[in-house]
Design an enzyme around this catalytic site. Sequence first.
Site, PDB file in Angstrom:
ATOM      1  N   SER A 122       0.814  -1.223   0.000  1.00 35.28           N
ATOM      2  CA  SER A 122       0.000   0.000   0.000  1.00 35.28           C
ATOM      3  C   SER A 122       0.843   1.267   0.000  1.00 35.28           C
ATOM      4  CB  SER A 122      -0.869  -0.008   1.266  1.00 35.28           C
ATOM      5  OG  SER A 122      -1.376   1.278   1.512  1.00 35.28           O
ATOM      6  N   GLU A 124       0.160   3.686   1.688  1.00 30.88           N
ATOM      7  CA  GLU A 124       0.212   4.160   3.077  1.00 30.88           C
ATOM      8  C   GLU A 124       1.601   3.935   3.685  1.00 30.88           C
ATOM      9  OE1 GLU A 124      -2.160   5.630   5.451  1.00 30.88           O
ATOM     10  OE2 GLU A 124      -2.887   6.211   3.486  1.00 30.88           O
ATOM     11  N   TYR A 146      -1.765   0.159  10.679  1.00 30.09           N
ATOM     12  CA  TYR A 146      -2.024  -0.497   9.380  1.00 30.09           C
ATOM     13  C   TYR A 146      -0.784  -0.397   8.493  1.00 30.09           C
ATOM     14  CZ  TYR A 146      -3.635  -0.845   4.558  1.00 30.09           C
ATOM     15  OH  TYR A 146      -3.750  -1.176   3.226  1.00 30.09           O
ATOM     16  N   LYS A 150       1.715  -3.284   6.951  1.00 32.44           N
ATOM     17  CA  LYS A 150       1.943  -3.432   5.499  1.00 32.44           C
ATOM     18  C   LYS A 150       3.444  -3.383   5.165  1.00 32.44           C
ATOM     19  CE  LYS A 150      -2.049  -3.982   3.328  1.00 32.44           C
ATOM     20  NZ  LYS A 150      -2.330  -5.137   2.457  1.00 32.44           N
ATOM     21  N   GLY A 182     -15.949   0.155   0.231  1.00 33.40           N
ATOM     22  CA  GLY A 182     -16.636   0.134   1.523  1.00 33.40           C
ATOM     23  C   GLY A 182     -17.067   1.538   1.937  1.00 33.40           C
TER      24      GLY A 182
HETATM   25  O1  G4F Z   1     -10.529   6.813   2.295  1.00 32.22           O
HETATM   26  P1  G4F Z   1      -9.576   6.725   3.418  1.00 32.22           P
HETATM   27  O2  G4F Z   1     -10.068   6.114   4.686  1.00 32.22           O
HETATM   28  O3  G4F Z   1      -8.313   5.977   2.837  1.00 32.22           O
HETATM   29  P2  G4F Z   1      -6.772   5.863   3.326  1.00 32.22           P
HETATM   30  O4  G4F Z   1      -6.641   6.109   4.765  1.00 32.22           O
HETATM   31  O5  G4F Z   1      -5.968   6.730   2.422  1.00 32.22           O
HETATM   32  O6  G4F Z   1      -6.448   4.329   3.069  1.00 32.22           O
HETATM   33  C1  G4F Z   1      -6.933   3.634   1.918  1.00 32.22           C
HETATM   34  O7  G4F Z   1      -5.977   3.654   0.882  1.00 32.22           O
HETATM   35  C2  G4F Z   1      -4.752   2.975   1.168  1.00 32.22           C
HETATM   36  C3  G4F Z   1      -3.860   3.109  -0.057  1.00 32.22           C
HETATM   37  O8  G4F Z   1      -3.101   4.275   0.070  1.00 32.22           O
HETATM   38  C4  G4F Z   1      -5.021   1.534   1.510  1.00 32.22           C
HETATM   39  F1  G4F Z   1      -3.860   0.901   1.786  1.00 32.22           F
HETATM   40  C5  G4F Z   1      -5.952   1.473   2.702  1.00 32.22           C
HETATM   41  O9  G4F Z   1      -6.259   0.111   2.986  1.00 32.22           O
HETATM   42  C6  G4F Z   1      -7.233   2.204   2.358  1.00 32.22           C
HETATM   43  O10 G4F Z   1      -7.862   1.521   1.293  1.00 32.22           O
HETATM   44  O11 G4F Z   1      -9.030   8.185   3.783  1.00 32.22           O
HETATM   45  C7  G4F Z   1      -8.477   9.042   2.808  1.00 32.22           C
HETATM   46  C8  G4F Z   1      -8.238  10.413   3.441  1.00 32.22           C
HETATM   47  C9  G4F Z   1      -7.476  10.345   4.771  1.00 32.22           C
HETATM   48  O12 G4F Z   1      -6.483  11.338   4.774  1.00 32.22           O
HETATM   49  C10 G4F Z   1      -8.531  10.689   5.810  1.00 32.22           C
HETATM   50  O13 G4F Z   1      -8.036  11.340   6.982  1.00 32.22           O
HETATM   51  O14 G4F Z   1      -9.487  11.022   3.727  1.00 32.22           O
HETATM   52  C11 G4F Z   1      -9.419  11.604   5.007  1.00 32.22           C
HETATM   53  N1  G4F Z   1     -10.783  11.720   5.564  1.00 32.22           N
HETATM   54  C12 G4F Z   1     -11.405  12.882   5.879  1.00 32.22           C
HETATM   55  N2  G4F Z   1     -12.613  12.625   6.415  1.00 32.22           N
HETATM   56  C13 G4F Z   1     -11.591  10.699   5.885  1.00 32.22           C
HETATM   57  C14 G4F Z   1     -12.753  11.260   6.422  1.00 32.22           C
HETATM   58  N3  G4F Z   1     -11.443   9.349   5.760  1.00 32.22           N
HETATM   59  C15 G4F Z   1     -12.475   8.562   6.155  1.00 32.22           C
HETATM   60  N4  G4F Z   1     -12.350   7.215   6.002  1.00 32.22           N
HETATM   61  N5  G4F Z   1     -13.621   9.082   6.705  1.00 32.22           N
HETATM   62  C16 G4F Z   1     -13.812  10.416   6.867  1.00 32.22           C
HETATM   63  O15 G4F Z   1     -14.856  10.887   7.348  1.00 32.22           O
END
Ligand code: G4F
Length: 328
Positions: A122, A124, A146, A150, A182
């Site tokens: 990833s 990440e 996480y 990884k 998801g």
């Molecule tokens: O959609 P996210 O939760 O994805 P994140 O953390 O980048 O991780 C995903 O991508 C990775 C690949 O780089 C995978 F390895 C991992 O398994 C997963 O699929 O969050 C994206 C961004 C973050 O910076 C987070 O802080 O969006 C920001 N965010 C702002 N508000 C939020 C929210 N994220 C989530 N999930 N929910 C919010 O309300």
Amino acid sequence: MKRVALITGITGQDGSYLTEFLLEKDYEVHGISPCTSHGFFNHDSTIHFADLADGTNLREIVDSVKPDEVYHLGAQSHVKLSFELPVRTADVTGVGTTRILNAIHEHQQHTGRQVRFYQASSSEMYGKIVESPQTETTPFHPRSPYACAKVYAYWQTINYREAYGMFACNGILFNHESPRRGQAFVTRKITQAAARIKLGLQKELRLGNLDAKRDWGFAGDYVEAMWLMLQHSEPDDYVIASGETHSVREFLDEVFGHLDLDWQDYVVVDPEFFRPSEVDHLHGDFGKARRVLGWEPKVSFRELAQIMTDHDLVAAKKEKVLADHGVE
Ligand code: G4F
């Protein structure tokens, strides 16, 4: 003879797209899943039940399926949740990879068969980035349990390649999304909420850090890259990305703009959704994958936002019809 693929995490977003891709190529597809209660099931594949945190039957599954290729996609993949479940995440996402690598290694030793292995690494892992864009040689600085898990799994994959000559590849995939993403991930959370707001089913959307930047691509494009890695003559590690970076704000602009709405009227920033440590900026360079594998993404950032929004608008319309008839 049909080629045989085994996919961990087969019922997730990537597992479902990869299953369709491999069936299209006339593979016999098997998958490993921990439960039956959720996810995407393709009835042309065979599911075997196993928990990556408990390796007891992994070897039995590998021995009985006799895969030519194993795609290891299964993980506890939610970054924020990993801060609440650090040990479980290390066990499933990190040590789970060693369990499956070890099962394949023992199977190879016992049968003399060759199995090709794909590890879902990833972006990440880059975490607190030291250069941009990130390539296969950019050092890692993981910023979550996480990402630490990884990084461990990434190095185990290389270790099995170097120690035992296993055909093992890391795909360092940047964020990849789709209508099957998801609902706890930010893109899908936004497209679902925007569609429901458009139809009056929801009034506000609570989010965390809107300034985070991600390199978002379409999951359907990325599964092809996984397959290409395992068809190459040599095992290696590849960045798979769109090559563009956008903020959460820009994703909001695309989605709400597509619905003729202004997100600023609906979005509430809520500390609940911030992480103890954040990855501020991810931007991948997929030049090596383009050069060596001939891979490149097809769906643009704007198209991705629109595909997801249109899908969720259809779902919201169905929900509204039911709501209007008093059905919950
Ligand atoms: O959609 P996210 O939760 O994805 P994140 O953390 O980048 O991780 C995903 O991508 C990775 C690949 O780089 C995978 F390895 C991992 O398994 C997963 O699929 O969050 C994206 C961004 C973050 O910076 C987070 O802080 O969006 C920001 N965010 C702002 N508000 C939020 C929210 N994220 C989530 N999930 N929910 C919010 O309300």
